[in-house]
Structures are given as C-alpha cells and as structure tokens.
Design a protein around this motif. Structure first.
Motif, mmCIF file in Angstrom:
data_model
loop_
_atom_site.group_PDB
_atom_site.id
_atom_site.type_symbol
_atom_site.label_atom_id
_atom_site.label_comp_id
_atom_site.label_asym_id
_atom_site.label_seq_id
_atom_site.Cartn_x
_atom_site.Cartn_y
_atom_site.Cartn_z
ATOM 1 N N SER A 38 -1.988 -9.541 13.601
ATOM 2 C CA SER A 38 -0.813 -9.822 13.050
ATOM 3 C C SER A 38 0.170 -10.414 12.631
ATOM 4 O O SER A 38 0.915 -11.453 12.722
ATOM 5 C CB SER A 38 -0.674 -8.484 12.629
ATOM 6 O OG SER A 38 -0.903 -7.072 11.884
ATOM 7 N N THR A 41 -1.723 -14.304 12.166
ATOM 8 C CA THR A 41 -1.412 -13.975 10.935
ATOM 9 C C THR A 41 -0.084 -14.158 10.490
ATOM 10 O O THR A 41 0.374 -15.329 9.109
ATOM 11 C CB THR A 41 -2.098 -13.379 9.851
ATOM 12 O OG1 THR A 41 -1.344 -12.337 10.066
ATOM 13 C CG2 THR A 41 -3.712 -13.099 10.629
ATOM 14 N N HIS A 43 1.403 -11.638 9.243
ATOM 15 C CA HIS A 43 1.667 -10.521 7.745
ATOM 16 C C HIS A 43 1.233 -9.263 8.867
ATOM 17 O O HIS A 43 0.689 -8.789 10.074
ATOM 18 C CB HIS A 43 0.622 -10.849 7.281
ATOM 19 C CG HIS A 43 0.308 -11.927 6.742
ATOM 20 N ND1 HIS A 43 1.239 -12.439 5.898
ATOM 21 C CD2 HIS A 43 -0.315 -12.691 7.127
ATOM 22 C CE1 HIS A 43 1.121 -13.532 4.921
ATOM 23 N NE2 HIS A 43 0.448 -13.804 5.990
ATOM 24 N N ALA A 46 -2.436 -6.402 9.415
ATOM 25 C CA ALA A 46 -3.041 -7.261 9.023
ATOM 26 C C ALA A 46 -4.723 -7.265 9.258
ATOM 27 O O ALA A 46 -5.158 -7.520 8.600
ATOM 28 C CB ALA A 46 -2.823 -9.255 9.028
ATOM 29 N N HIS A 67 -3.187 -7.399 -0.627
ATOM 30 C CA HIS A 67 -3.364 -8.385 0.900
ATOM 31 C C HIS A 67 -2.505 -8.151 2.074
ATOM 32 O O HIS A 67 -1.455 -8.545 0.998
ATOM 33 C CB HIS A 67 -4.357 -9.234 0.171
ATOM 34 C CG HIS A 67 -4.504 -10.066 1.896
ATOM 35 N ND1 HIS A 67 -4.095 -10.879 2.168
ATOM 36 C CD2 HIS A 67 -6.335 -10.001 2.133
ATOM 37 C CE1 HIS A 67 -5.043 -11.978 3.538
ATOM 38 N NE2 HIS A 67 -6.168 -10.718 3.277
ATOM 39 N N PRO A 68 -2.239 -8.155 2.542
ATOM 40 C CA PRO A 68 -1.215 -8.283 3.934
ATOM 41 C C PRO A 68 -0.450 -9.761 3.862
ATOM 42 O O PRO A 68 1.038 -9.795 3.463
ATOM 43 C CB PRO A 68 -2.343 -8.358 5.762
ATOM 44 C CG PRO A 68 -3.113 -7.449 5.541
ATOM 45 C CD PRO A 68 -3.508 -7.787 3.856
ATOM 46 N N SER A 69 -0.703 -10.994 3.027
ATOM 47 C CA SER A 69 0.042 -11.989 2.932
ATOM 48 C C SER A 69 0.663 -11.459 1.816
ATOM 49 O O SER A 69 1.479 -12.401 1.050
ATOM 50 C CB SER A 69 -1.171 -13.158 2.537
ATOM 51 O OG SER A 69 -2.171 -12.467 1.375
ATOM 52 N N GLN A 71 2.748 -9.092 1.770
ATOM 53 C CA GLN A 71 3.223 -7.965 1.982
ATOM 54 C C GLN A 71 4.339 -7.742 1.610
ATOM 55 O O GLN A 71 5.709 -6.631 0.689
ATOM 56 C CB GLN A 71 4.083 -8.007 3.703
ATOM 57 C CG GLN A 71 4.411 -9.495 4.280
ATOM 58 C CD GLN A 71 3.860 -9.510 5.441
ATOM 59 O OE1 GLN A 71 3.659 -8.639 6.300
ATOM 60 N NE2 GLN A 71 4.748 -10.351 6.459
#
Length: 180
Positions: A38, A41, A43, A46, A67-69, A71
């Motif tokens: 995480s 990345t 995020h 992640a 998606h974590p991106s 957030q």
C-alpha cells in the motif's frame, strides 16, 4: 498500475499514506497501518488479496467495487479511510505497543477535528492494544472516540483466515445498516 518492485517495497518502509477524510463523514474506516504494498502504491488496502474493497461493495457501502487507486471516491459516499499508525511495515505485528497507543491519541484528535458519525477500526487485536481494551469484542463499542460512535470490524487482510469473504461482508453490512 504494475506491481511494485522489490526495491520499491523496500523503500516503502519510509512512506506513509495520506488520510482520505473530510468533515462530517458517515463512517471513517481506520486500518492498523499501511502495508509495504500500500505504501509503495500510495493507496490504502492495495495489496492483492486484501478484502477491504470487496467487503465495502458487497456490504452495500459502495454501488460498485472501487479499486484502491479510486480511494478518494470514498468521500462521495460519505466514507473515509485512515490508519492508527502511519508507518508502513511488512506485517502489523512489527508495530510496538507504544506506537499503537500513540496512534490512538492521534486518531482521537483526527476524529475530534472531522467529527465522523462512526469510526470503524478494522483489526480487533490492534484496537485492543491501541485503546487498552483487552476484552473488546467485534461490533459496536460502548465507548466513543470524541463524539463519534465506535465500531470494530475484522481485519480485511487476506491473511485473516478467521473471516472468510462472506463473513467479512456481513460484518461490514451490519455496520452499514447501523449507520443508516
């Protein structure tokens, strides 16, 4: 986004993640601390295999799985995310008791500033240590953080074998229903 390299994961030890927070959220989710993946990345939650994002969607908090991106889109749903301890580690058991307790104080100040309706800590062991509540159970707690309700959820890490995906979604759903 490609997976982080070994060098990027090693460098992630020095990184932190920004809080995704705004005044008056319905729920502020609070992880234990960022994992190296995480942090590398940038995020929250992640790492592939982490079940936070699927549980959030399957419980009805979000209309689709983010998606974590993505957030920052949490804010449009009245949700946010932070961590008890900002320091990234490979495993949560690398954190000290003092770090967790200091993190609880920092979290309390953040909550007092932003006043979410509910704070949901994901990870009962970390919650017990950080807030000195060794007998705490899952679900809503009797105490509050600042003026916010307090809820404890299972850790969504794929390493948490005690909770399978449907059980995790059910625990998140219980929180969602209670906050409506």
């Amino acid at each position: 986004m490609p997976n982080p390299t070994a060098a990027e994961l090693a460098a992630a030890h020095a990184k932190t993640l920004p809080d995704v927070v705004a005044p008056g959220l319905s729920v502020l989710f609070c992880g234990i601390n960022p994992g190296l993946y995480s942090a590398a990345t940038g995020h929250h939650f992640a790492r592939p295999g982490n079940r936070f994002w699927p549980a959030l969607h399957q419980s009805g908090f979000t209309p689709r799985q983010l998606h974590p991106s993505e957030q920052d889109e949490l804010l449009t749903y009245g949700l946010g995310v932070t961590n008890i301890v900002p320091r990234a580690t490979a495993r949560a058991d690398e954190l000290t008791r003092d770090e967790l307790r200091a993190g609880a104080e920092t979290l309390t100040a953040l909550v007092a500033r932003y006043l979410p309706g509910t704070v949901a800590v994901v990870g009962i062991s970390a919650y017990r240590t950080a807030f000195d509540r060794p007998k705490a159970k899952m679900g809503e707690q009797d105490e509050r953080i600042a003026d916010s309700r307090l809820w404890v959820l299972p850790n969504p890490s794929g390493l948490n074998a005690h909770y399978q995906a449907p059980d995790l979604a059910a625990a998140f759903r219980e929180l969602r229903v209670a906050t409506e």
